[in-house]
Design a protein around this motif. Structure first.
Motif, PDB file in Angstrom:
ATOM      1  N   UNK A 298       0.832  -1.205   0.000  1.00 34.76           N
ATOM      2  CA  UNK A 298       0.000   0.000   0.000  1.00 34.76           C
ATOM      3  C   UNK A 298       0.867   1.256   0.000  1.00 34.76           C
ATOM      4  N   UNK A 299       1.938   1.222   0.796  1.00 36.36           N
ATOM      5  CA  UNK A 299       2.820   2.392   0.875  1.00 36.36           C
ATOM      6  C   UNK A 299       3.553   2.636  -0.442  1.00 36.36           C
ATOM      7  N   UNK A 300       3.630   1.593  -1.281  1.00 35.58           N
ATOM      8  CA  UNK A 300       4.298   1.712  -2.574  1.00 35.58           C
ATOM      9  C   UNK A 300       3.310   1.984  -3.707  1.00 35.58           C
ATOM     10  N   UNK A 301       2.033   2.228  -3.349  1.00 38.58           N
ATOM     11  CA  UNK A 301       1.087   2.696  -4.340  1.00 38.58           C
ATOM     12  C   UNK A 301      -0.038   1.777  -4.744  1.00 38.58           C
ATOM     13  N   UNK A 302      -0.061   0.535  -4.255  1.00 39.30           N
ATOM     14  CA  UNK A 302      -1.163  -0.360  -4.618  1.00 39.30           C
ATOM     15  C   UNK A 302      -2.426   0.008  -3.838  1.00 39.30           C
ATOM     16  N   UNK A 303      -3.585  -0.094  -4.458  1.00 37.61           N
ATOM     17  CA  UNK A 303      -4.835   0.102  -3.708  1.00 37.61           C
ATOM     18  C   UNK A 303      -4.928  -0.922  -2.583  1.00 37.61           C
ATOM     19  N   UNK A 304      -5.580  -0.557  -1.487  1.00 44.12           N
ATOM     20  CA  UNK A 304      -5.636  -1.407  -0.296  1.00 44.12           C
ATOM     21  C   UNK A 304      -6.225  -2.783  -0.602  1.00 44.12           C
ATOM     22  N   UNK A 305      -7.322  -2.825  -1.390  1.00 42.82           N
ATOM     23  CA  UNK A 305      -7.959  -4.119  -1.650  1.00 42.82           C
ATOM     24  C   UNK A 305      -7.094  -5.009  -2.536  1.00 42.82           C
ATOM     25  N   UNK A 306      -6.391  -4.397  -3.480  1.00 47.78           N
ATOM     26  CA  UNK A 306      -5.502  -5.169  -4.348  1.00 47.78           C
ATOM     27  C   UNK A 306      -4.326  -5.718  -3.540  1.00 47.78           C
ATOM     28  N   UNK A 307      -3.744  -4.872  -2.706  1.00 51.23           N
ATOM     29  CA  UNK A 307      -2.612  -5.304  -1.870  1.00 51.23           C
ATOM     30  C   UNK A 307      -3.022  -6.457  -0.963  1.00 51.23           C
ATOM     31  N   UNK A 308      -4.209  -6.333  -0.359  1.00 49.83           N
ATOM     32  CA  UNK A 308      -4.690  -7.389   0.540  1.00 49.83           C
ATOM     33  C   UNK A 308      -4.924  -8.694  -0.204  1.00 49.83           C
ATOM     34  N   UNK A 309      -5.632  -8.603  -1.332  1.00 44.80           N
ATOM     35  CA  UNK A 309      -5.959  -9.823  -2.076  1.00 44.80           C
ATOM     36  C   UNK A 309      -4.702 -10.526  -2.587  1.00 44.80           C
ATOM     37  N   UNK A 310      -3.730  -9.761  -3.061  1.00 46.90           N
ATOM     38  CA  UNK A 310      -2.505 -10.365  -3.573  1.00 46.90           C
ATOM     39  C   UNK A 310      -1.666 -10.969  -2.449  1.00 46.90           C
ATOM     40  N   UNK A 311      -1.607 -10.289  -1.306  1.00 51.41           N
ATOM     41  CA  UNK A 311      -0.833 -10.810  -0.177  1.00 51.41           C
ATOM     42  C   UNK A 311      -1.445 -12.110   0.339  1.00 51.41           C
ATOM     43  N   UNK A 312      -2.769 -12.119   0.508  1.00 54.62           N
ATOM     44  CA  UNK A 312      -3.446 -13.323   0.995  1.00 54.62           C
ATOM     45  C   UNK A 312      -3.352 -14.446  -0.033  1.00 54.62           C
ATOM     46  N   UNK A 313      -3.589 -14.129  -1.298  1.00 52.27           N
ATOM     47  CA  UNK A 313      -3.517 -15.138  -2.335  1.00 52.27           C
ATOM     48  C   UNK A 313      -2.141 -15.768  -2.445  1.00 52.27           C
ATOM     49  N   UNK A 314      -1.116 -14.967  -2.210  1.00 55.30           N
ATOM     50  CA  UNK A 314       0.244 -15.478  -2.274  1.00 55.30           C
ATOM     51  C   UNK A 314       0.523 -16.444  -1.130  1.00 55.30           C
ATOM     52  N   UNK A 315       0.043 -16.131   0.062  1.00 54.92           N
ATOM     53  CA  UNK A 315       0.216 -17.023   1.211  1.00 54.92           C
ATOM     54  C   UNK A 315      -0.496 -18.347   0.972  1.00 54.92           C
ATOM     55  N   UNK A 316      -1.724 -18.273   0.455  1.00 57.64           N
ATOM     56  CA  UNK A 316      -2.489 -19.490   0.181  1.00 57.64           C
ATOM     57  C   UNK A 316      -1.777 -20.340  -0.874  1.00 57.64           C
ATOM     58  N   UNK A 317      -1.288 -19.706  -1.938  1.00 60.29           N
ATOM     59  CA  UNK A 317      -0.593 -20.432  -2.999  1.00 60.29           C
ATOM     60  C   UNK A 317       0.677 -21.092  -2.470  1.00 60.29           C
ATOM     61  N   UNK A 318       1.427 -20.354  -1.642  1.00 56.90           N
ATOM     62  CA  UNK A 318       2.661 -20.912  -1.074  1.00 56.90           C
ATOM     63  C   UNK A 318       2.351 -22.122  -0.202  1.00 56.90           C
ATOM     64  N   UNK A 319       1.285 -22.042   0.569  1.00 63.31           N
ATOM     65  CA  UNK A 319       0.901 -23.170   1.415  1.00 63.31           C
ATOM     66  C   UNK A 319       0.529 -24.390   0.603  1.00 63.31           C
TER      67      UNK A 319
END
Length: 273
Positions: free
Chosen positions: A197-218
């Motif tokens: 978010x601090x680097x410019x991504x919208x809050x919902x996009x940042x959240x969805x990508x962060x969560x999706x990445x954790x799920x994919x890694x798992x």
């Protein structure tokens, strides 16, 4: 058919019960006692589970006479474990193994609360049990037989992965690693979201990508249980991932943070025991 007596059907107890009803690969008679939570069968599973019977009692005194538990599983608050064992004393015999998921209650204490059996197991599952993916580990005292260990392992492996420990002291490290561990990954997910978010991504996009990445890694780790191999697979020499990992590795920051995190939780587990 084995008889499993579960005392406590709250968040963890209910999650374990759901796993036994849906994924346990053996016929069992499941008996649940909880004065506050009444797990209704059709709310736990979408359809009746073949080979399993289920009954619920608000009071342990209402359990029919003559029923003997092969395993008594205690999912109560730590201070209630001894009273819970005593409340079902008529259903405990020398064939019963006592298994507690209450934090900080030693196997000596568990066995000491029962008159008819010395077989006691202490287990640390984690919040993943709520979605059928717990990471659990347990310690069995010397009175637990091979058949009893096999029964406990089958129960707890039905809703995730399960490992046996060599000594009871190792449960402090298990508490720090897998018991508290989900919160560490959640915190990292929060931190990555805020950084994006601090680097410019919208809050919902940042959240969805962060969560999706954790799920994919798992899910990748489920298929290939080798984090080193997976890290190397996704890292191209001198690429973007390599640059990020080099930042994490600077002054061994990640290793030191992980060590400090686990030590703090481990030491606090000892203090609370």
């Amino acid at each position: 058919m084995k008889t499993i007596l579960l005392i406590g059907a709250g968040r963890m107890g209910g999650a374990m019960l759901r796993g036994w009803l849906t994924a346990l690969k053996m016929p069992v008679n499941l008996i649940v006692v909880d004065p506050h939570n009444q797990p209704v069968l059709d709310e736990l599973v979408e359809a009746p589970v073949p080979g399993k019977t289920y009954s619920y009692y608000k009071d342990a005194g209402a359990i029919p006479k003559g029923i003997v538990a092969d395993a008594l599983v205690l999912a109560t608050k730590p201070q209630m474990v001894a009273d819970a064992i005593r409340s079902v004393a008529p259903h405990i015999t020398g064939q019963t193994v006592l298994a507690s998921v209450a934090a900080g209650i030693a196997t000596d204490t568990i066995a000491g609360a029962a008159q008819n059996t010395d077989a006691a197991v202490r287990i640390m599952p984690n919040i993943g049990a709520m979605v059928g993916h717990s990471a659990s580990a347990g310690f069995a005292n010397p009175a637990v037989t091979a058949d009893q260990k096999a029964l406990i392992e089958a129960l707890f492996a039905s809703f995730g992965v399960f490992s046996w420990l060599e000594n009871e002291e190792q449960l402090h490290t298990v508490t720090a690693l897998s018991g508290s561990g989900p919160a560490y990954y959640f915190a990292l997910c929060e931190a990555m979201t805020e950084a994006a978010k601090s680097m410019g991504l919208p809050a919902d996009v940042a959240r969805d990508l962060a969560i999706g990445t954790v799920v994919a890694a798992g899910r990748l780790l489920e298929q290939t249980a080798d984090p080193t191999h997976l890290r190397e697979t996704v890292t191209s020499p001198n690429g973007t991932t390599h640059a990020g990992l080099m930042a994490m590795a600077q002054d061994e920051a990640l290793q030191n943070l992980a060590a400090a995190t686990l030590k703090a939780a481990h030491d606090r587990s000892i203090e609370l025991a």
